[in-house]
Design a protein around this motif. Structure first.
Motif, PDB file in Angstrom:
ATOM      1  N   GLY A 227      68.048  21.492  28.303  1.00 28.62           N
ATOM      2  CA  GLY A 227      67.767  21.111  29.680  1.00 28.62           C
ATOM      3  C   GLY A 227      67.843  22.294  30.626  1.00 28.62           C
ATOM      4  N   ALA A 228      68.818  23.178  30.391  1.00 32.68           N
ATOM      5  CA  ALA A 228      68.922  24.375  31.226  1.00 32.68           C
ATOM      6  C   ALA A 228      67.705  25.275  31.047  1.00 32.68           C
ATOM      7  N   GLU A 229      67.257  25.439  29.798  1.00 30.96           N
ATOM      8  CA  GLU A 229      66.039  26.218  29.545  1.00 30.96           C
ATOM      9  C   GLU A 229      64.837  25.584  30.228  1.00 30.96           C
ATOM     10  N   LEU A 238      62.734  17.414  34.884  1.00 25.25           N
ATOM     11  CA  LEU A 238      63.056  17.052  33.506  1.00 25.25           C
ATOM     12  C   LEU A 238      64.306  17.776  33.024  1.00 25.25           C
ATOM     13  N   GLY A 239      64.455  19.036  33.421  1.00 21.07           N
ATOM     14  CA  GLY A 239      65.640  19.791  33.025  1.00 21.07           C
ATOM     15  C   GLY A 239      66.922  19.171  33.551  1.00 21.07           C
ATOM     16  N   ILE A 240      66.919  18.765  34.820  1.00 17.00           N
ATOM     17  CA  ILE A 240      68.101  18.132  35.409  1.00 17.00           C
ATOM     18  C   ILE A 240      68.407  16.809  34.719  1.00 17.00           C
ATOM     19  N   ALA A 245      71.887  13.721  31.052  1.00 19.89           N
ATOM     20  CA  ALA A 245      72.083  12.941  29.823  1.00 19.89           C
ATOM     21  C   ALA A 245      73.098  13.615  28.905  1.00 19.89           C
ATOM     22  N   GLY A 246      73.042  14.953  28.831  1.00 20.29           N
ATOM     23  CA  GLY A 246      74.015  15.673  28.018  1.00 20.29           C
ATOM     24  C   GLY A 246      75.428  15.533  28.544  1.00 20.29           C
TER      25      GLY A 246
END
Length: 471
Positions: A227-229, A238-240, A245-246
């Motif tokens: 997600g960070a990538e 989408l990353g956030i 979710a993580g």
């Protein structure tokens, strides 16, 4: 693989391996480290060539790197816990075999999809190696030599990283990119032959493996890192969402394992103050390192106009200085507090990063090289003592978990640094480069302060039952 008598394994756990078996064990560990580090450095350098010859776009070819890194990220902690359960050698030796076979698969992959699949296979093997490495080093060396052993490991890592880009360039000048992966074959086979007979084989605790916790851990690490990538490179929304979710998976994992004696997520170790401070120091320092290391090629090539070859040469003093400082710092760490050594080293590292931020518009090669060397000297002085404390602060039966957490902290810090560079370049462009070095300098000084806090921490009384080595 756990066929040795309990008496022998107890002796190995406390006093290291006898000579000459200790030397052969070290050879196997060094061969595996060299193979893993060279593979990563070589794949990065060869990526444009691979993309061109396979007819893939640069964006698609990046998955040759991402698939490997993501696989390692997801599997580190579960494999570390499994190693504590069934024995470190039972994870490490199959990991060597998987990595070697995966290297052959990479060379045989005629399409990008097959190459990425082989890299995932390689990543499984690399995760086995990385998660068990620190625990095997601890079981190989006597207690009084642990810092020295970790320092030698850091030297091997740094030297392999230094020669990786040059070796890749030499191979690509005379052969196809497939040979970049085939060079792992003789190294991997040699490491397997030597390691199968010589590596320590302490018995695991034998408790049942928690598969649900393993899945939650994989979701936590995979979603947060990927997600960070994604946030930095493609889609912030989408990353956030993936990071959120993580975090939810991580919260469920912590709730599930909060009161367990040997949890997969090493909460028991994080309750040890010197362990948690050392892990925090590692995360912040590796974030500072990656902030600088990702930005340096852009500075040298896009801003200062150096060639790719010159960039590689100008970056080499950093890992060479780490390789020189790390064994010295490791030996010193057996007698001097890692909190003090880490604080001094990270302060020197911060000064070097600040000097890089003040290079100016037309620096000479010597001006760049000595700054790189100062950064490497400081980081090498910090790294070995810090790793020694992380490994030795854990009880012996939790050495695998400590090693897995050490590797995870490094990966989390590096990911944070790389993402910060991506965001800065996206928002500001290459003008952000001097500011990135200044930010890395500040992060290094913060890490130095956290390291010095360890001088005020007393070793936990309960760890004495396991005879760990503490500051």
């Amino acid at each position: 693989m756990n066929r040795q008598t309990p008496a022998i394994t107890r002796q190995e756990a406390q006093d290291g391996l006898p000579i000459p078996r200790r030397y052969w064990s070290v050879v196997s560990i060094w061969l595996a480290l060299t193979m893993a580090v060279l593979d990563g450095a070589i794949a990065n350098v060869a990526l444009p060539v691979i993309a061109r010859e396979l007819g893939s776009s640069p964006a698609s070819s990046v998955w040759v790197i991402n698939a490997y890194q993501l696989t390692i990220t997801v599997l580190l902690l579960p494999l570390a816990a499994l190693g504590d359960r069934i024995g470190y050698k039972c994870i490490y030796i199959p990991g060597l075999a998987l990595f070697t076979v995966g290297s052959v698969g990479c060379a045989a992959g005629g399409t990008l999809s097959l190459l990425i699949a082989a890299r995932v296979f390689q990543g499984i093997g690399a995760a086995c190696i990385m998660s068990m490495n620190a625990a095997l080093v601890r079981a190989t060396y006597p207690a009084k030599m642990l810092g020295r052993g970790i320092g030698y490991n850091a030297m091997v890592l740094s030297m392999s990283a230094a020669i990786g880009p040059t070796l890749a360039s030499l191979i690509l000048s005379v052969a196809s990119w497939q040979w970049l992966f085939l060079i792992n074959l003789p190294i991997g086979v040699a490491a397997l032959i030597v390691g199968r007979k010589s590596l320590p084989d302490p018995q695991g605790h034998g408790r049942p493996f928690d598969w649900l916790s393993a899945l939650l851990s994989a979701a936590l690490m995979g979603l947060v890192v990927f997600g960070a990538e994604m946030f930095a490179r493609t889609s912030a929304t989408l990353g956030i969402a993936m990071i959120a979710a993580g975090v939810l998976a991580g919260a469920a994992l912590v709730r599930r394992e909060w009161n367990r004696t040997a949890p997969l997520m090493p909460l028991d170790l994080l309750r040890i103050p010197i362990f948690s401070l050392s892990i925090t120091t590692s995360i912040v320092s590796f974030a500072a390192q990656m902030l600088a290391y990702v930005a340096i090629p852009f500075l040298l090539q896009s801003v200062l106009g150096r060639s790719v070859f010159a960039t590689g040469l100008l970056m080499t003093p950093w890992p060479i200085a780490v390789g020189i400082a790390a064994p010295f710092a490791g030996r010193l760490a057996d007698r001097v507090s890692s909190g003090l050594l880490g604080g001094i080293g990270l302060a020197i590292f911060g000064v070097g990063l600040f000097c890089l931020s003040r290079l100016g518009a037309h620096p000479g090669n010597i001006d760049i090289a000595w700054r790189m060397a100062v950064c490497g000297l400081g980081f090498g002085l910090f790294q070995s003592p810090n790793n020694r404390t992380i490994v030795s602060a854990a009880p012996k039966p939790r050495s695998g978990a400590a090693g897995g957490m050490l590797a995870t902290a490094r990966l989390l810090g590096q990911t944070a640094g790389a993402v910060a560079v991506g965001v800065a370049f996206h928002l500001v462009g290459l003008r952000a480069t001097p500011s990135l070095f200044a930010a890395a300098s500040i992060a290094a000084l913060i890490a130095a302060g956290i390291s010095l806090l360890r001088l005020r921490v007393s070793p936990p009384a309960r760890a004495a039952v396991y005879r760990p080595i503490l500051d």
